[in-house]
Design a protein around this motif. Structure first.
Motif, PDB file in Angstrom:
ATOM      1  N   VAL A  78       0.833  -1.204   0.000  1.00 16.24           N
ATOM      2  CA  VAL A  78       0.000   0.000   0.000  1.00 16.24           C
ATOM      3  C   VAL A  78       0.866   1.251   0.000  1.00 16.24           C
ATOM      4  O   VAL A  78       0.696   2.152  -0.832  1.00 16.24           O
ATOM      5  N   TYR A  99       1.264   4.362  -3.123  1.00 15.31           N
ATOM      6  CA  TYR A  99       0.888   5.765  -2.983  1.00 15.31           C
ATOM      7  C   TYR A  99       2.051   6.706  -3.305  1.00 15.31           C
ATOM      8  O   TYR A  99       1.833   7.852  -3.675  1.00 15.31           O
ATOM      9  N   GLU A 115      -9.585   3.004   0.522  1.00 17.24           N
ATOM     10  CA  GLU A 115      -8.524   2.037   0.801  1.00 17.24           C
ATOM     11  C   GLU A 115      -9.146   0.790   1.428  1.00 17.24           C
ATOM     12  O   GLU A 115      -9.471   0.759   2.604  1.00 17.24           O
ATOM     13  N   ASP A 131     -10.623   4.903   4.935  1.00 21.37           N
ATOM     14  CA  ASP A 131     -10.312   3.491   5.107  1.00 21.37           C
ATOM     15  C   ASP A 131     -11.635   2.758   4.965  1.00 21.37           C
ATOM     16  O   ASP A 131     -12.618   3.064   5.626  1.00 21.37           O
TER      17      ASP A 131
END
Length: 291
Positions: free
Chosen positions: A73, A77, A95, A120
Motif C-alpha cells: 500500500v 501511494y 482504501e 479506510d
C-alpha cells in the motif's frame, strides 16, 4: 454515463470488485504491479489498463485500492508514478486493503495535500461474497467523502457502515478478522477430531451447518472444508499470518489481551513452516490432519 472508477490492485479481491463494477455498467481503469494480471482481467471484463498507479488515479473521481499488505500500500501511494501523484482535486480514495490503522492515517496527509480525501474502507467478506455483491464495507473517515464513494462501493457491498474517524474501519477489520481466524481454527480442530473419531467429514459438517455454531463463515467455507483439494484458494494462510501480526500490534498498543489470537498466530506459523503459505485459510484442517 457513469464516471470511470479506478481499481488499483487486481488480486483475488480486487479482480472480483472490478467484475462487479463492470457488471453494473461502470467504466473501470485498472492497475496492477504485475501487468499481465491486469491485462488478463481487462480481457475478461472490458476494463481499461493503466500503465501506472498515477495514470489509473488520474482517470477517476473514486479510486479503490485493494492490495496485500502495508508495504504494498505505502509503495503504491508514493513516488512520481504513485497514486497520490495522479489524484484529481476532489477525488476520493477508498482504501479497502487490510492494513494497520496507522498506515491509513499516515497516508491521509499526502492524499489531502493533493486535494483529495482518503477513506479506510476495508471489506468484511471473502471473494465469493464480493462476487455476490454482499460484503460489508467498514468505513472510517469523512462522511461527505463516503457519500461520494457509496455508489461505487454499492456495486460489491450490501452494507456500508460508517464507524467513525479515519482508522476506525481498519481497526474493525482487524477485530473482525480476529474472530474469523478463531472460527477457522475452531472449525478445523473440531472437524479433524470428528473424522479421527470415525464420523464422516461431510456428515460432521452437516451438523456444524445445522447447529448453533452455524455462523455465515461456516456456510460459505463449507465447500473448502469438505473438498480442500477441489476448491479455489480464497484467503491465503500467509495473509492470515499478516492479519494476526497486525491484530497483535493493535492489541499491544491499546493494552488488550488477545490470548486466542496469540494461539492462532502460533498455529498458523506452524502451518506456514510446513509449506501451507499459499493454501486457503481452511487448509488449517489439512495441516492438523498431517500432525
Amino acid at each position: 454515463m457513469d464516471e470511470t472508477v479506478a481499481v488499483i490492485g487486481t488480486g483475488n479481491m480486487g479482480a472480483a470488485m472490478v467484475a462487479r463494477l463492470r457488471a453494473h455498467g461502470r467504466p473501470v481503469t485498472v492497475f496492477n504491479r504485475t501487468g499481465s494480471r491486469a491485462a488478463a482481467l481487462a480481457a475478461r471484463t472490458g476494463a481499461e489498463v493503466a500503465t501506472s498507479a498515477r495514470a489509473a488515479a488520474a482517470s477517476a473521481r473514486v479510486v479503490v485500492v485493494s492490495l496485500a499488505d502495508d508495504a504494498a500500500v505505502a509503495a503504491t501511494y508514493e513516488g512520481t508514478d504513485g497514486l497520490v501523484a495522479g489524484l484529481r482535486p476532489g477525488a476520493v480514495v477508498a482504501e479497502t486493503s487490510t492494513v494497520s490503522p496507522e498506515t491509513v492515517r499516515a497516508l491521509a496527509g499526502p492524499v489531502a495535500a493533493a486535494g483529495a480525501t482518503l477513506l479506510d474502507a476495508p471489506v468484511s467478506g471473502s471473494v465469493p461474497v464480493v462476487e455476490r455483491g454482499e460484503v460489508t464495507v467498514l468505513a472510517g473517515g469523512d462522511a461527505a467523502a463516503l457519500d461520494t464513494a457509496r455508489p461505487v462501493l454499492a456495486a460489491f457491498a450490501s452494507r456500508v457502515l460508517h464507524l467513525g474517524p479515519l482508522g476506525s474501519g481498519a481497526t474493525m477489520k482487524l477485530v473482525v478478522n480476529g474472530v474469523v481466524h478463531s472460527l477457522n481454527q475452531a472449525v478445523s480442530e473440531a472437524l479433524v477430531l470428528a473424522e479421527r473419531a470415525g464420523v464422516d467429514r461431510r456428515a460432521a459438517y452437516e451438523v456444524f451447518a445445522a447447529s448453533a455454531v452455524a455462523a455465515p463463515f461456516v456456510h460459505y467455507k463449507r465447500a473448502a472444508f469438505e473438498d480442500p483439494d477441489g476448491t479455489p484458494v480464497a484467503f491465503r494462510l500467509d495473509l492470515v499470518a499478516k492479519d494476526l501480526a497486525l491484530l497483535e500490534a493493535l492489541a499491544a498498543a491499546n493494552g488488550a489481551r488477545m490470548d486466542q489470537a496469540d494461539t492462532n498466530r502460533r498455529l498458523v506459523g506452524e502451518a506456514l513452516a510446513a509449506g501451507y503459505a499459499d493454501r486457503d485459510i481452511s487448509a488449517m484442517a489439512a495441516f492438523l490432519r498431517s500432525t
